[in-house]
Design a protein around this motif. Structure first.
Motif, PDB file in Angstrom:
ATOM      1  N   PRO A  28      10.825  15.607  76.921  1.00 31.63           N
ATOM      2  CA  PRO A  28      10.202  14.372  76.858  1.00 31.63           C
ATOM      3  C   PRO A  28      10.698  13.304  75.697  1.00 31.63           C
ATOM      4  O   PRO A  28      10.782  13.896  74.646  1.00 31.63           O
ATOM      5  CB  PRO A  28       8.687  14.445  77.223  1.00 31.63           C
ATOM      6  CG  PRO A  28       8.525  15.892  76.567  1.00 31.63           C
ATOM      7  CD  PRO A  28       9.767  16.636  76.571  1.00 31.63           C
ATOM      8  N   ASP A  29      10.706  12.210  75.977  1.00 32.94           N
ATOM      9  CA  ASP A  29      11.279  11.267  74.964  1.00 32.94           C
ATOM     10  C   ASP A  29      10.096  11.291  73.733  1.00 32.94           C
ATOM     11  O   ASP A  29      10.404  11.198  72.640  1.00 32.94           O
ATOM     12  CB  ASP A  29      11.281   9.904  75.453  1.00 32.94           C
ATOM     13  CG  ASP A  29      12.512   9.661  76.342  1.00 32.94           C
ATOM     14  OD1 ASP A  29      13.276  10.548  75.984  1.00 32.94           O
ATOM     15  OD2 ASP A  29      12.805   8.462  76.909  1.00 32.94           O
ATOM     16  N   MET A  30       8.751  11.603  74.239  1.00 29.06           N
ATOM     17  CA  MET A  30       7.688  11.573  73.106  1.00 29.06           C
ATOM     18  C   MET A  30       6.952  13.105  73.114  1.00 29.06           C
ATOM     19  O   MET A  30       6.808  13.618  74.275  1.00 29.06           O
ATOM     20  CB  MET A  30       6.520  10.543  73.303  1.00 29.06           C
ATOM     21  CG  MET A  30       7.114   9.129  73.402  1.00 29.06           C
ATOM     22  SD  MET A  30       7.519   8.571  72.012  1.00 29.06           S
ATOM     23  CE  MET A  30       5.984   8.375  71.054  1.00 29.06           C
ATOM     24  N   ILE A  31       7.029  13.628  72.146  1.00 28.83           N
ATOM     25  CA  ILE A  31       6.268  15.062  72.104  1.00 28.83           C
ATOM     26  C   ILE A  31       5.625  14.973  70.809  1.00 28.83           C
ATOM     27  O   ILE A  31       5.395  14.318  69.839  1.00 28.83           O
ATOM     28  CB  ILE A  31       7.053  16.085  71.958  1.00 28.83           C
ATOM     29  CG1 ILE A  31       8.022  16.343  70.738  1.00 28.83           C
ATOM     30  CG2 ILE A  31       8.188  15.914  73.107  1.00 28.83           C
ATOM     31  CD1 ILE A  31       8.869  17.465  70.420  1.00 28.83           C
ATOM     32  N   ASP A  32       4.358  15.985  70.972  1.00 30.66           N
ATOM     33  CA  ASP A  32       3.466  16.054  69.661  1.00 30.66           C
ATOM     34  C   ASP A  32       4.031  16.417  68.725  1.00 30.66           C
ATOM     35  O   ASP A  32       5.092  17.356  68.735  1.00 30.66           O
ATOM     36  CB  ASP A  32       2.321  17.283  70.404  1.00 30.66           C
ATOM     37  CG  ASP A  32       1.305  17.345  69.350  1.00 30.66           C
ATOM     38  OD1 ASP A  32       0.329  16.369  69.166  1.00 30.66           O
ATOM     39  OD2 ASP A  32       1.395  18.622  68.641  1.00 30.66           O
ATOM     40  N   ALA A  33       3.753  15.937  67.331  1.00 27.82           N
ATOM     41  CA  ALA A  33       4.336  16.505  66.151  1.00 27.82           C
ATOM     42  C   ALA A  33       4.375  18.016  66.160  1.00 27.82           C
ATOM     43  O   ALA A  33       5.395  18.531  65.365  1.00 27.82           O
ATOM     44  CB  ALA A  33       3.374  15.829  65.192  1.00 27.82           C
ATOM     45  N   GLN A  34       3.427  18.703  66.445  1.00 25.19           N
ATOM     46  CA  GLN A  34       3.178  20.170  66.062  1.00 25.19           C
ATOM     47  C   GLN A  34       4.197  20.889  67.139  1.00 25.19           C
ATOM     48  O   GLN A  34       4.925  21.884  66.609  1.00 25.19           O
ATOM     49  CB  GLN A  34       1.878  20.651  66.478  1.00 25.19           C
ATOM     50  CG  GLN A  34       1.624  22.181  66.173  1.00 25.19           C
ATOM     51  CD  GLN A  34       1.784  22.330  64.817  1.00 25.19           C
ATOM     52  OE1 GLN A  34       1.287  21.485  63.953  1.00 25.19           O
ATOM     53  NE2 GLN A  34       2.543  23.299  64.401  1.00 25.19           N
ATOM     54  N   ASP A  35       4.424  20.379  68.322  1.00 24.47           N
ATOM     55  CA  ASP A  35       5.658  20.893  69.303  1.00 24.47           C
ATOM     56  C   ASP A  35       6.556  20.474  68.459  1.00 24.47           C
ATOM     57  O   ASP A  35       7.816  21.468  68.428  1.00 24.47           O
ATOM     58  CB  ASP A  35       5.314  20.214  70.509  1.00 24.47           C
ATOM     59  CG  ASP A  35       4.312  20.881  71.261  1.00 24.47           C
ATOM     60  OD1 ASP A  35       3.817  21.712  70.760  1.00 24.47           O
ATOM     61  OD2 ASP A  35       3.848  20.030  72.357  1.00 24.47           O
ATOM     62  N   PHE A  36       7.169  19.465  67.959  1.00 24.31           N
ATOM     63  CA  PHE A  36       8.353  19.059  67.561  1.00 24.31           C
ATOM     64  C   PHE A  36       8.659  20.053  66.251  1.00 24.31           C
ATOM     65  O   PHE A  36       9.712  20.576  66.154  1.00 24.31           O
ATOM     66  CB  PHE A  36       8.222  17.583  66.891  1.00 24.31           C
ATOM     67  CG  PHE A  36       9.520  17.111  66.223  1.00 24.31           C
ATOM     68  CD1 PHE A  36      10.812  16.874  66.606  1.00 24.31           C
ATOM     69  CD2 PHE A  36       9.521  17.139  64.804  1.00 24.31           C
ATOM     70  CE1 PHE A  36      11.903  16.715  65.964  1.00 24.31           C
ATOM     71  CE2 PHE A  36      10.694  16.757  63.995  1.00 24.31           C
ATOM     72  CZ  PHE A  36      11.786  16.470  64.684  1.00 24.31           C
ATOM     73  N   ILE A  37       7.722  20.223  65.210  1.00 24.55           N
ATOM     74  CA  ILE A  37       7.964  21.224  64.168  1.00 24.55           C
ATOM     75  C   ILE A  37       8.222  22.687  64.724  1.00 24.55           C
ATOM     76  O   ILE A  37       9.077  23.265  64.083  1.00 24.55           O
ATOM     77  CB  ILE A  37       6.674  21.260  63.249  1.00 24.55           C
ATOM     78  CG1 ILE A  37       6.590  19.819  62.646  1.00 24.55           C
ATOM     79  CG2 ILE A  37       6.857  22.251  62.370  1.00 24.55           C
ATOM     80  CD1 ILE A  37       5.214  19.657  61.851  1.00 24.55           C
ATOM     81  N   SER A  38       7.635  23.005  65.876  1.00 25.41           N
ATOM     82  CA  SER A  38       8.010  24.576  66.167  1.00 25.41           C
ATOM     83  C   SER A  38       9.395  24.376  66.832  1.00 25.41           C
ATOM     84  O   SER A  38       9.926  25.338  66.808  1.00 25.41           O
ATOM     85  CB  SER A  38       6.824  24.775  67.446  1.00 25.41           C
ATOM     86  OG  SER A  38       5.541  24.675  66.830  1.00 25.41           O
ATOM     87  N   LYS A  39       9.579  23.523  67.630  1.00 29.40           N
ATOM     88  CA  LYS A  39      10.887  23.441  68.236  1.00 29.40           C
ATOM     89  C   LYS A  39      12.105  23.327  67.337  1.00 29.40           C
ATOM     90  O   LYS A  39      13.149  23.986  67.514  1.00 29.40           O
ATOM     91  CB  LYS A  39      11.116  22.590  69.343  1.00 29.40           C
ATOM     92  CG  LYS A  39      10.010  22.943  70.523  1.00 29.40           C
ATOM     93  CD  LYS A  39       9.850  21.992  71.381  1.00 29.40           C
ATOM     94  CE  LYS A  39       8.968  22.255  72.535  1.00 29.40           C
ATOM     95  NZ  LYS A  39       9.123  21.498  73.754  1.00 29.40           N
ATOM     96  N   LEU A  40      11.706  22.446  66.333  1.00 31.53           N
ATOM     97  CA  LEU A  40      12.828  21.937  65.370  1.00 31.53           C
ATOM     98  C   LEU A  40      13.457  23.447  64.656  1.00 31.53           C
ATOM     99  O   LEU A  40      14.815  23.466  64.505  1.00 31.53           O
ATOM    100  CB  LEU A  40      12.432  21.173  64.242  1.00 31.53           C
ATOM    101  CG  LEU A  40      13.358  20.611  63.278  1.00 31.53           C
ATOM    102  CD1 LEU A  40      14.401  20.084  64.092  1.00 31.53           C
ATOM    103  CD2 LEU A  40      12.629  19.553  62.180  1.00 31.53           C
ATOM    104  N   GLY A  41      12.773  24.258  64.328  1.00 35.54           N
ATOM    105  CA  GLY A  41      13.231  25.500  63.613  1.00 35.54           C
ATOM    106  C   GLY A  41      14.202  26.424  64.762  1.00 35.54           C
ATOM    107  O   GLY A  41      15.166  26.862  64.300  1.00 35.54           O
ATOM    108  N   THR A  42      13.858  26.363  65.875  1.00 38.06           N
ATOM    109  CA  THR A  42      14.679  27.089  66.997  1.00 38.06           C
ATOM    110  C   THR A  42      16.130  26.189  67.112  1.00 38.06           C
ATOM    111  O   THR A  42      17.223  26.967  67.172  1.00 38.06           O
ATOM    112  CB  THR A  42      13.817  27.147  68.429  1.00 38.06           C
ATOM    113  OG1 THR A  42      12.858  27.879  68.290  1.00 38.06           O
ATOM    114  CG2 THR A  42      14.859  27.783  69.313  1.00 38.06           C
TER     115      THR A  42
END
Length: 54
Positions: A28-42
């Motif tokens: 989605p265009d907007m995501i929770d910051a914690q989700d972003f951090i988790s996905k960024l590593g992948t």
């Protein structure tokens, strides 16, 4: 709750290799910051794997 706007990242993702491009564009265009951090590593691991295969 802090949210991150992925619209700028999605614009840049158009030039990324698969599967990172599709993964980012499917978010989605907007995501929770914690989700972003988790996905960024992948996402970074996938980009690095693609670069090593070239």
């Amino acid at each position: 709750m802090t949210t991150i706007n992925l619209a700028p990242l999605k614009q840049k993702a158009l030039n990324f290799p698969e599967p990172v491009k599709s993964l980012i564009l499917s978010e989605p265009d907007m995501i929770d910051a914690q989700d972003f951090i988790s996905k960024l590593g992948t996402w970074l691991k996938l980009v690095n794997m693609e670069e090593r295969q070239k």
